[in-house]
Design a protein around this motif. Structure first.
Motif, PDB file in Angstrom:
ATOM      1  N   PHE A 182       0.804  -1.231   0.000  1.00  0.00           N
ATOM      2  CA  PHE A 182       0.000   0.000   0.000  1.00  0.00           C
ATOM      3  C   PHE A 182       0.833   1.274   0.000  1.00  0.00           C
ATOM      4  O   PHE A 182       0.292   2.371   0.051  1.00  0.00           O
ATOM      5  N   ASP A 183       2.147   1.123  -0.022  1.00  0.00           N
ATOM      6  CA  ASP A 183       3.054   2.258   0.040  1.00  0.00           C
ATOM      7  C   ASP A 183       2.680   3.209   1.182  1.00  0.00           C
ATOM      8  O   ASP A 183       2.571   4.416   1.005  1.00  0.00           O
ATOM      9  N   TYR A 184       2.448   2.642   2.347  1.00  0.00           N
ATOM     10  CA  TYR A 184       2.010   3.452   3.477  1.00  0.00           C
ATOM     11  C   TYR A 184       2.994   3.332   4.642  1.00  0.00           C
ATOM     12  O   TYR A 184       3.435   2.231   4.985  1.00  0.00           O
ATOM     13  N   THR A 185       3.355   4.449   5.214  1.00  0.00           N
ATOM     14  CA  THR A 185       4.185   4.450   6.422  1.00  0.00           C
ATOM     15  C   THR A 185       3.391   5.130   7.517  1.00  0.00           C
ATOM     16  O   THR A 185       2.917   6.258   7.340  1.00  0.00           O
ATOM     17  N   ALA A 186       3.244   4.434   8.645  1.00  0.00           N
ATOM     18  CA  ALA A 186       2.379   4.949   9.712  1.00  0.00           C
ATOM     19  C   ALA A 186       2.952   6.207  10.361  1.00  0.00           C
ATOM     20  O   ALA A 186       4.160   6.335  10.542  1.00  0.00           O
ATOM     21  N   GLY A 187       2.081   7.119  10.679  1.00  0.00           N
ATOM     22  CA  GLY A 187       2.444   8.249  11.524  1.00  0.00           C
ATOM     23  C   GLY A 187       3.179   9.400  10.878  1.00  0.00           C
ATOM     24  O   GLY A 187       3.796  10.197  11.574  1.00  0.00           O
ATOM     25  N   LEU A 188       3.131   9.497   9.547  1.00  0.00           N
ATOM     26  CA  LEU A 188       3.860  10.602   8.925  1.00  0.00           C
ATOM     27  C   LEU A 188       2.952  11.770   8.555  1.00  0.00           C
ATOM     28  O   LEU A 188       3.324  12.923   8.698  1.00  0.00           O
ATOM     29  N   ASP A 189       1.745  11.443   8.093  1.00  0.00           N
ATOM     30  CA  ASP A 189       0.875  12.488   7.585  1.00  0.00           C
ATOM     31  C   ASP A 189      -0.467  12.438   8.304  1.00  0.00           C
ATOM     32  O   ASP A 189      -1.193  11.447   8.238  1.00  0.00           O
ATOM     33  N   ILE A 190      -0.758  13.532   8.959  1.00  0.00           N
ATOM     34  CA  ILE A 190      -1.954  13.589   9.781  1.00  0.00           C
ATOM     35  C   ILE A 190      -3.225  13.558   8.924  1.00  0.00           C
ATOM     36  O   ILE A 190      -4.299  13.210   9.392  1.00  0.00           O
ATOM     37  N   ASN A 191      -3.111  13.888   7.626  1.00  0.00           N
ATOM     38  CA  ASN A 191      -4.296  13.933   6.768  1.00  0.00           C
ATOM     39  C   ASN A 191      -4.463  12.689   5.881  1.00  0.00           C
ATOM     40  O   ASN A 191      -5.434  12.554   5.165  1.00  0.00           O
ATOM     41  N   GLU A 192      -3.465  11.792   5.946  1.00  0.00           N
ATOM     42  CA  GLU A 192      -3.531  10.616   5.084  1.00  0.00           C
ATOM     43  C   GLU A 192      -4.392   9.532   5.720  1.00  0.00           C
ATOM     44  O   GLU A 192      -4.340   9.314   6.933  1.00  0.00           O
ATOM     45  N   LYS A 193      -5.169   8.845   4.897  1.00  0.00           N
ATOM     46  CA  LYS A 193      -5.984   7.750   5.428  1.00  0.00           C
ATOM     47  C   LYS A 193      -5.090   6.542   5.698  1.00  0.00           C
ATOM     48  O   LYS A 193      -4.276   6.180   4.849  1.00  0.00           O
ATOM     49  N   PRO A 194      -5.231   5.905   6.839  1.00  0.00           N
ATOM     50  CA  PRO A 194      -4.360   4.766   7.148  1.00  0.00           C
ATOM     51  C   PRO A 194      -4.625   3.582   6.228  1.00  0.00           C
ATOM     52  O   PRO A 194      -5.742   3.391   5.746  1.00  0.00           O
TER      53      PRO A 194
END
Lengths: 343, 321
Positions: B293-305
């Motif tokens: 998912f190309d997702y890293t937790a906790g970096l962007d407050i506006n990004e959907k987890p």
């Protein structure tokens, strides 16, 4: 007092194993603990405080009380051989006496008809305890606060001092006297060696941090029960059970049934007053729903309620909780804070 | 650095911008710091920040709402990069109101791992610790040792990309900026190369150490459920014995519960009293989520987890047929 040479230690353990299952401090890649050994090679006499306390030999973290089927129930068979524990330290031998107050005989109080736990008694009565003196106590040791010491013999059957080349044995209990009497290969010790022991004792005691006078701890804890100091003490506690599970004196348990179809077992499991579920009632109400109440309970049980029941503090100053606490909530500082507190 | 930090914190308290500041103070053991809750200006001088400040203090923002959420409207908190990412998580998951938290970032060089230090001293007790730049000096009763800092830092710190708080209100000192880590998942890829029997053996061996004290869960910022599944007893979901079959279920379920939420702060690893390798599985899940998912937790407050969103073009090779 008699002694064996270190070179004879393996032989000694081998002989001991003829009549006893032998438990001793072991390093095996997991948390250091007292485990049943195969030979003297498994023993690590250097460990001062095993991470897991030896209470688990008598009061295991999980113990099957009985198994059942539709035909009836049976209590699991225990090992019949008596067992010997080599290398227990004073803080642990003392803890056995405290636990025996609860599960076995009340030593200090004249309450003769108390409940005796057969699972505990069977093991405790069948056990020979070798207490190894601590030549070099750790900086986290505070046994001296609670009347113990690196060379204290309370709670042991046989007291052992390790010198540079030998182990010197002294019988403490009747059980220990009987054991040493039957000992043929050992030699008597000389005056010189008695002096050596004195010297070792002096050095060991000098390693301990300054003794704290805890004589007013009982009354003080009672006085401050509803003071706001508990919020301050408990603030950083994360309510895990690490302290209780490494503690040689904590003894609260939960009983759980595990069944499937028409068979199952009833298990006794360690529990901790730090857990929210510990006091949760069937109605859903929890009298200790807050962290502060739970921390206060643990401190009060150790330094007040147990004293009320058995005339001693439920703490031997082993320092295990000081070492493992993930937030460094140091029980020594808690005690000092309580003693210094002014209403 | 520390003076600037203290000055800032004093100012926050004095100007009534916050009711409380959570930081670290010197602990009672040489390798430990301990959480400090500052209500009054005079306590500010107890504040420290160094390589012993292992605790992820953000856990206090959710764990005891009775203590922090209701009594205090505004909380100041001192954070390392990973800790700040936990706050991002809280904000996304609506556990806190971002505007109620004053995030004070500090430049982090990594924190010490007790287990690694004790391996160096062969389990001999450490009585004195000093850190100067890149070296750690340890003193015990019979030893005096100097070791490179890198050899005793937590694994999480050695592969840390984001040492600075990605979200903050105040930053003290000089940020270290994002670090390009080449072999972040080396331990995981090595683990993946093993046969399934070998992996199972390793996992079984590790989880058989567990004493079910739940220190890992209780210090974890991602574990804030009011009632954890292991604590439920009506019905009881899992056995409570320290048998490996029970422990493994606890750990693997927790593993999945923190999937895409774990910020690899290492709090669980350093809290574990029996030195269990809690990181390998968390890191494995983190890698999966990164790849899929190309997702890293906790970096962007506006990004959907990752686990709370869906895209049509996501890899779906796990669906059979």
């Amino acid at each position: 007092m008699i002694k064996i040479k270190k070179s004879e230690f393996s032989e000694f353990i081998k002989n001991l194993q003829k009549n006893y299952s032998v438990f001793a401090p072991v390093t095996d890649g997991k948390a250091t603990a007292f485990k049943k050994i195969k030979s003297a090679d498994d023993i690590n006499n250097k460990i001062l405080n095993t991470k897991r306390s030896p209470k688990e030999i008598f009061f295991p973290q999980s113990e099957v009380l009985f198994q059942y089927t539709e035909r009836g129930m049976e209590v699991p068979k225990r090992e019949e051989k008596p067992f010997a524990i080599w290398g227990m330290r004073n803080c642990d031998t003392k803890s056995l006496l405290m636990l025996d107050n609860v599960f076995g005989e009340a030593h200090q109080m004249p309450k003769k008809d108390m409940y005796k736990d057969p699972y505990w008694k069977e093991k405790y009565d069948n056990c020979l305890v070798f207490n190894l003196a601590c030549n070099e106590p750790l900086s986290t040791c505070f046994c001296n606060w609670f009347g113990g010491g690196p060379f204290d013999k309370t709670g042991s059957d046989i007291f052992v001092v390790e010198t540079d080349d030998s182990y010197i044995f002294e019988a403490v209990s009747d059980k220990g006297k009987k054991f040493l009497k039957e000992f043929k290969t050992a030699e008597e010790i000389s005056d010189k060696e008695i002096k050596k022991i004195e010297k070792l004792k002096e050095t060991a005691e000098s390693y301990l941090a300054e003794k704290q006078d805890v004589s007013s701890l009982f009354s003080k804890t009672k006085e401050i029960w509803d003071e706001p100091i508990w919020d301050e003490i408990a603030a950083k506690c994360v309510n895990c059970g690490a302290c209780a599970f490494v503690c040689p004196t904590c003894h609260c348990f939960d009983v759980s049934d595990e069944g499937k179809g028409n068979k199952g077992k009833r298990i006794r499991l360690w529990d901790s007053c730090m857990f929210a579920i510990f006091t949760k009632e069937a109605s859903g109400h929890n009298p200790r729903s807050q962290s502060t109440q739970r921390v206060r309970q643990r401190v009060m049980h150790k330094y007040n309620y147990f004293m009320d029941n058995y005339d001693e503090h439920l703490c031997t100053g082993c320092g295990r909780c000081v070492v493992v606490c993930p937030v460094n909530l140091d029980i020594r500082e808690v005690i000092k804070k309580i003693l210094d507190y002014k209403k | 650095m520390i003076q600037n930090l203290r000055t800032e914190v004093k100012k926050l308290l004095k100007d009534k911008k916050v009711d409380i500041v959570i930081g670290w103070e010197k602990g009672s053991l040489p390798l430990s710091s301990t959480p400090l809750f500052i209500h009054k200006e005079e306590d500010v001088d107890r504040l420290i920040f160094d390589e012993t400040c292992r605790n992820n203090l953000t856990t206090y923002l959710t764990k005891d709402k009775r203590k922090l959420g209701k009594t205090y409207d505004k909380v100041g908190i001192i954070v390392k990069g990973c800790d700040a990412r936990s706050i991002v998580l809280y904000s996304i998951e609506q556990q806190i109101k971002r505007e109620n938290i004053v995030i004070i970032g500090v430049p982090c060089n990594g924190v010490l791992e007790k287990k690694k230090i004790l391996q160096k001293t062969e389990n001999e007790e450490i009585l004195e610790l000093k850190i100067d730049g890149k070296n750690v000096h340890l003193k015990g009763r019979d030893f005096d040792l100097s070791i490179p800092l890198n050899e005793v830092l937590c694994d999480s710190c050695l592969t840390c990309r984001y040492p600075d708080a990605p979200v903050h209100d105040i930053f003290i000192g000089k940020p270290r900026k994002e670090i390009d880590i080449k072999d972040e998942y080396k331990k995981v890829t090595d683990f993946e190369k093993k046969s399934s029997e070998e992996r199972w053996e390793y996992i079984k061996e590790e989880y058989s150490k567990c004493i079910r004290c739940y220190a890992c869960r209780n210090v974890c910022p991602a574990c804030y459920c009011n009632e954890c599944f292991v604590d439920q007893n009506d019905p009881q979901w899992i056995g409570k014995t320290p048998e490996v079959t029970d422990s493994i279920i606890f750990h693997l379920i927790r593993n999945l519960h923190v999937a895409g939420r774990c910020v690899d702060c290492g709090a669980c690893v350093s809290a574990c009293p029996v030195d269990l390798d809690l990181r390998i599985m968390n890191k494995k899940v983190e890698k999966e989520i990164k790849e899929r998912f190309d997702y890293t937790a906790g970096l962007d407050i506006n990004e959907k987890p990752a686990m709370a969103s869906y895209c049509e073009n996501e890899k779906q090779d796990f669906i059979m047929g």
